[in-house]
Design a protein around this motif. Structure first.
Motif, PDB file in Angstrom:
ATOM      1  N   VAL A 156       0.882  -1.180   0.000  1.00 20.27           N
ATOM      2  CA  VAL A 156       0.000   0.000   0.000  1.00 20.27           C
ATOM      3  C   VAL A 156       0.915   1.224   0.000  1.00 20.27           C
ATOM      4  CG1 VAL A 156      -1.779   1.286   1.229  1.00 20.27           C
ATOM      5  CG2 VAL A 156      -1.829  -1.222   1.214  1.00 20.27           C
ATOM      6  N   PHE A 157       0.731   2.099  -0.984  1.00 21.61           N
ATOM      7  CA  PHE A 157       1.633   3.230  -1.187  1.00 21.61           C
ATOM      8  C   PHE A 157       0.900   4.564  -1.047  1.00 21.61           C
ATOM      9  CE2 PHE A 157       3.280  -0.325  -3.647  1.00 21.61           C
ATOM     10  CZ  PHE A 157       4.635  -0.311  -3.368  1.00 21.61           C
ATOM     11  N   PHE A 158       1.509   5.500  -0.319  1.00 18.59           N
ATOM     12  CA  PHE A 158       1.059   6.890  -0.274  1.00 18.59           C
ATOM     13  C   PHE A 158       1.892   7.647  -1.302  1.00 18.59           C
ATOM     14  CE2 PHE A 158       1.773  11.206   1.405  1.00 18.59           C
ATOM     15  CZ  PHE A 158       0.459  11.652   1.474  1.00 18.59           C
ATOM     16  N   ILE A 159       1.233   8.337  -2.220  1.00 19.02           N
ATOM     17  CA  ILE A 159       1.925   8.873  -3.401  1.00 19.02           C
ATOM     18  C   ILE A 159       1.577  10.343  -3.605  1.00 19.02           C
ATOM     19  CG2 ILE A 159       2.094   8.679  -5.914  1.00 19.02           C
ATOM     20  CD1 ILE A 159       1.540   5.642  -5.475  1.00 19.02           C
ATOM     21  N   ASN A 160       2.625  11.145  -3.813  1.00 19.68           N
ATOM     22  CA  ASN A 160       2.459  12.588  -3.984  1.00 19.68           C
ATOM     23  C   ASN A 160       2.663  13.079  -5.413  1.00 19.68           C
ATOM     24  OD1 ASN A 160       1.889  14.090  -1.469  1.00 19.68           O
ATOM     25  ND2 ASN A 160       3.693  12.998  -0.710  1.00 19.68           N
ATOM     26  N   SER A 161       3.235  12.246  -6.287  1.00 17.93           N
ATOM     27  CA  SER A 161       3.604  12.739  -7.614  1.00 17.93           C
ATOM     28  C   SER A 161       3.604  11.614  -8.630  1.00 17.93           C
ATOM     29  CB  SER A 161       5.003  13.366  -7.570  1.00 17.93           C
ATOM     30  OG  SER A 161       5.983  12.361  -7.322  1.00 17.93           O
ATOM     31  N   SER A 162       3.655  11.982  -9.905  1.00 16.04           N
ATOM     32  CA  SER A 162       3.696  10.987 -10.980  1.00 16.04           C
ATOM     33  C   SER A 162       4.987  10.178 -10.929  1.00 16.04           C
ATOM     34  CB  SER A 162       3.542  11.673 -12.340  1.00 16.04           C
ATOM     35  OG  SER A 162       4.556  12.640 -12.527  1.00 16.04           O
ATOM     36  N   THR A 163       6.080  10.815 -10.474  1.00 18.41           N
ATOM     37  CA  THR A 163       7.357  10.090 -10.362  1.00 18.41           C
ATOM     38  C   THR A 163       7.241   8.978  -9.323  1.00 18.41           C
ATOM     39  OG1 THR A 163       8.579  12.084 -10.944  1.00 18.41           O
ATOM     40  CG2 THR A 163       9.813  10.322  -9.865  1.00 18.41           C
ATOM     41  N   GLU A 164       6.653   9.313  -8.149  1.00 21.89           N
ATOM     42  CA  GLU A 164       6.443   8.301  -7.113  1.00 21.89           C
ATOM     43  C   GLU A 164       5.479   7.227  -7.590  1.00 21.89           C
ATOM     44  OE1 GLU A 164       5.191  10.090  -3.462  1.00 21.89           O
ATOM     45  OE2 GLU A 164       6.929  11.425  -3.345  1.00 21.89           O
ATOM     46  N   LEU A 165       4.477   7.634  -8.343  1.00 22.39           N
ATOM     47  CA  LEU A 165       3.492   6.677  -8.852  1.00 22.39           C
ATOM     48  C   LEU A 165       4.139   5.676  -9.797  1.00 22.39           C
ATOM     49  CD1 LEU A 165       0.597   5.650  -9.110  1.00 22.39           C
ATOM     50  CD2 LEU A 165       0.208   7.399 -10.862  1.00 22.39           C
ATOM     51  N   LYS A 166       5.006   6.160 -10.660  1.00 21.17           N
ATOM     52  CA  LYS A 166       5.657   5.258 -11.622  1.00 21.17           C
ATOM     53  C   LYS A 166       6.483   4.196 -10.902  1.00 21.17           C
ATOM     54  CE  LYS A 166       7.812   5.374 -16.131  1.00 21.17           C
ATOM     55  NZ  LYS A 166       8.202   6.246 -17.247  1.00 21.17           N
ATOM     56  N   GLN A 167       7.216   4.629  -9.875  1.00 26.24           N
ATOM     57  CA  GLN A 167       8.037   3.685  -9.104  1.00 26.24           C
ATOM     58  C   GLN A 167       7.158   2.690  -8.346  1.00 26.24           C
ATOM     59  OE1 GLN A 167      10.886   5.562  -6.510  1.00 26.24           O
ATOM     60  NE2 GLN A 167      11.264   3.680  -5.339  1.00 26.24           N
ATOM     61  N   ALA A 168       6.073   3.182  -7.739  1.00 26.84           N
ATOM     62  CA  ALA A 168       5.176   2.310  -6.968  1.00 26.84           C
ATOM     63  C   ALA A 168       4.470   1.303  -7.875  1.00 26.84           C
ATOM     64  CB  ALA A 168       4.156   3.150  -6.220  1.00 26.84           C
ATOM     65  N   MET A 169       4.056   1.736  -9.059  1.00 19.11           N
ATOM     66  CA  MET A 169       3.404   0.799  -9.989  1.00 19.11           C
ATOM     67  C   MET A 169       4.360  -0.310 -10.392  1.00 19.11           C
ATOM     68  SD  MET A 169       0.167   1.185 -10.605  1.00 19.11           S
ATOM     69  CE  MET A 169       0.013   0.177 -12.091  1.00 19.11           C
ATOM     70  N   ALA A 170       5.622   0.026 -10.593  1.00 19.87           N
ATOM     71  CA  ALA A 170       6.610  -1.000 -10.947  1.00 19.87           C
ATOM     72  C   ALA A 170       6.727  -2.029  -9.827  1.00 19.87           C
ATOM     73  CB  ALA A 170       7.961  -0.352 -11.220  1.00 19.87           C
ATOM     74  N   GLU A 171       6.674  -1.550  -8.568  1.00 21.31           N
ATOM     75  CA  GLU A 171       6.762  -2.476  -7.429  1.00 21.31           C
ATOM     76  C   GLU A 171       5.506  -3.325  -7.294  1.00 21.31           C
ATOM     77  OE1 GLU A 171       8.291  -1.191  -3.605  1.00 21.31           O
ATOM     78  OE2 GLU A 171       9.141   0.595  -4.551  1.00 21.31           O
ATOM     79  N   ILE A 172       4.344  -2.694  -7.399  1.00 23.74           N
ATOM     80  CA  ILE A 172       3.107  -3.428  -7.130  1.00 23.74           C
ATOM     81  C   ILE A 172       2.829  -4.451  -8.225  1.00 23.74           C
ATOM     82  CG2 ILE A 172       1.374  -1.946  -8.268  1.00 23.74           C
ATOM     83  CD1 ILE A 172      -0.289  -2.171  -5.670  1.00 23.74           C
ATOM     84  N   ILE A 173       3.242  -4.154  -9.449  1.00 26.35           N
ATOM     85  CA  ILE A 173       3.035  -5.116 -10.540  1.00 26.35           C
ATOM     86  C   ILE A 173       3.881  -6.369 -10.318  1.00 26.35           C
ATOM     87  CG2 ILE A 173       3.529  -5.460 -13.004  1.00 26.35           C
ATOM     88  CD1 ILE A 173       2.403  -2.591 -13.437  1.00 26.35           C
ATOM     89  N   GLY A 174       4.987  -6.218  -9.595  1.00 26.67           N
ATOM     90  CA  GLY A 174       5.821  -7.380  -9.275  1.00 26.67           C
ATOM     91  C   GLY A 174       5.325  -8.187  -8.079  1.00 26.67           C
ATOM     92  N   PHE A 175       4.287  -7.706  -7.419  1.00 22.07           N
ATOM     93  CA  PHE A 175       3.702  -8.383  -6.249  1.00 22.07           C
ATOM     94  C   PHE A 175       2.672  -9.392  -6.750  1.00 22.07           C
ATOM     95  CE2 PHE A 175       0.575  -7.758  -2.512  1.00 22.07           C
ATOM     96  CZ  PHE A 175       1.165  -8.756  -1.760  1.00 22.07           C
ATOM     97  N   LYS A 176       3.099 -10.642  -6.893  1.00 21.83           N
ATOM     98  CA  LYS A 176       2.273 -11.655  -7.564  1.00 21.83           C
ATOM     99  C   LYS A 176       1.550 -12.598  -6.612  1.00 21.83           C
ATOM    100  CE  LYS A 176       3.631 -10.489 -11.761  1.00 21.83           C
ATOM    101  NZ  LYS A 176       2.710  -9.801 -12.694  1.00 21.83           N
ATOM    102  N   GLU A 177       2.089 -12.756  -5.410  1.00 22.98           N
ATOM    103  CA  GLU A 177       1.561 -13.783  -4.513  1.00 22.98           C
ATOM    104  C   GLU A 177       1.601 -13.276  -3.081  1.00 22.98           C
ATOM    105  OE1 GLU A 177       3.452 -17.893  -3.822  1.00 22.98           O
ATOM    106  OE2 GLU A 177       2.270 -18.154  -5.651  1.00 22.98           O
ATOM    107  N   THR A 178       0.511 -13.500  -2.344  1.00 22.42           N
ATOM    108  CA  THR A 178       0.452 -13.055  -0.956  1.00 22.42           C
ATOM    109  C   THR A 178       0.454 -14.271  -0.037  1.00 22.42           C
ATOM    110  OG1 THR A 178      -0.778 -11.689   0.614  1.00 22.42           O
ATOM    111  CG2 THR A 178      -2.083 -12.818  -1.072  1.00 22.42           C
ATOM    112  N   TYR A 179      -0.023 -14.103   1.183  1.00 21.79           N
ATOM    113  CA  TYR A 179       0.018 -15.193   2.157  1.00 21.79           C
ATOM    114  C   TYR A 179      -0.609 -16.474   1.604  1.00 21.79           C
ATOM    115  CZ  TYR A 179       0.781 -11.289   5.397  1.00 21.79           C
ATOM    116  OH  TYR A 179       1.263 -10.164   6.018  1.00 21.79           O
TER     117      TYR A 179
END
Length: 411
Positions: A163-186
């Motif tokens: 879960v990301f708190f985001i202030n800008s498009s730059t932060e959003l781009k980085q967060a989207m790259a991370e969340i797309i790599g999140f494939k499996e949870t508990y």
């Protein structure tokens, strides 16, 4: 056995272990339906169940067939989800077996935050502006429409994972790259490849612990929460009942009930997360089960003497539900977190905790040599202390002071 009732739990873990304990102590025969025979030891309920059924809990048909091919076919009196991730599958299987349960569509909505938000919007429940997205391009458009700051989150995870708190498009781009790599949870449940961009709601955070009967609360209380500093949303203190905004309690509870009705959770326990904004209470999310994180297993019992797990087992078995409040005090849990990344070389301040007059219980997992980091999710917390007090302020201040007195020394 004081009763011939047979109660099956699907993959007890975390908060669900309290379900098993409550049913076991009531004298029922307990069947744990698990993905591995190692899980009773792993999650801490060894010795308080009677039999295991091994099944792929991520697959509805596999779960159904494991039960119907077992010696308990047509003998179960209740089938109860004991983990969030399998709650909708458990609801569907209970329906197929003719057992009482949460309606499948309601369980599905409570497990998928986008479906829940759509239901809130359709029923005019105060919530957050949101857009469902798959790509950075879609997320950028959604963020421009909703306006920064925004929150990016998975649609079907928990414990503040990614879960990301985001202030800008730059932060959003980085967060989207991370969340797309999140494939499996508990428990190897797949993370949906659809994400939510949400309006950031500013305000005091609460949860509402509820037990509903035909859409009306027969039990309710408000838990005050403290979360870690932004950009993360890790819960680090819970106090029950709340020590702040108690005059807004009825409004907060009514908002929670309206959300539950909107998604169809009109019977049984629930744990609803809310922020009190300048525009009033707004829904963060709904969970159709007792609250975890020591809220139901400890705080409810210590503050009010109410065992919501026992009440829930009774609900599933069509037995009388005991809502009697036995105490009138307060309880709090505070969690130890790292204030920076590093390796632990020493820990100071633990020695006096258990002798403190307000302490009920404590548990610390951090050890010398552990590499620890500023928490991004609940998994990164390092331990906790649970306290009681005659008032919510006393309980909270005791817990927080004890945690603050713990000093982590880094190499």
């Amino acid at each position: 056995m004081s009763s011939e009732k047979i109660v099956a739990f699907v993959e007890p873990s975390f908060y669900g272990v309290s379900f098993v304990r409550a049913a076991y102590e009531q004298g029922f025969k307990i069947i744990a339906i698990v993905s591995s025979d190692e899980n009773p030891v792993k999650y801490g309920y060894e010795g308080i169940y009677h039999d295991l059924i091994i099944a792929d809990i991520r697959d509805e048909d596999a779960l159904f067939e494991a039960i119907t091919n077992s010696e308990y076919h047509n003998k179960l009196d209740a089938l109860i989800p004991a983990t969030d991730y399998a709650s909708h599958l458990t609801a569907k299987v209970a329906q197929r077996l003719g057992l009482k349960g949460v309606p499948y569509e309601a369980a599905l909505k409570s497990r998928n935050k986008d479906l829940a938000r759509e239901a809130y919007a359709a029923h005019d429940v105060p919530s957050a502006k949101f857009k469902k997205v798959k790509t950075y391009e879609e997320a950028a458009l959604a963020a421009e429409e909703i306006r920064y700051p925004i929150v990016l989150k998975p649609t079907n995870a928990s414990s503040s994972q990614n879960v990301f708190f985001i202030n800008s498009s730059t932060e959003l781009k980085q967060a989207m790259a991370e969340i797309i790599g999140f494939k499996e949870t508990y428990m190897n449940f797949k993370v949906r490849e659809e994400y939510l961009i949400e309006e950031y709601l500013d305000g005091q955070e609460f949860s509402v612990e509820l037990f509903l009967q035909d859409g009306n609360p027969i039990f309710s209380t408000v838990t005050e929460k403290t979360t870690s500093p932004l950009p993360y949303f890790v819960e680090i203190v819970h106090t029950l009942p709340t020590s702040v905004y108690s005059e807004r309690g009825e409004d907060i509870i009514n908002t929670a009930v309206s959300a539950l009705r909107a998604i169809g959770l009109i019977n049984g326990p629930s744990h609803v997360e809310i922020k009190l904004t300048d525009d009033g209470p707004r829904i963060i999310e709904v969970n159709g089960r007792p609250g975890g994180d020591n809220i139901s297993s400890d705080l409810l019992i210590q503050a009010l003497g109410f065992d919501i797990f026992k009440a829930t087992v009774s609900y599933y078995l069509d037995l009388p539900i005991d809502i009697h409040i036995n105490h009138n005090r307060a309880a709090s849990v505070a969690y130890l977190i790292a204030d920076k990344d590093g390796t632990v070389s020493n820990i100071r301040g633990l020695e006096h905790i258990d002798n403190h007059e307000n302490v009920i219980r404590s548990h610390f997992s951090v050890q010398l040599g552990d590499q620890i980091s500023v928490p991004k999710s609940s998994d990164d917390r390092l331990g906790y202390v649970i306290t009681v007090g005659s008032t919510p302020i006393e309980a909270r201040e005791s817990a927080v002071a004890l945690i603050r007195n713990i000093e982590l020394i880094y190499t």
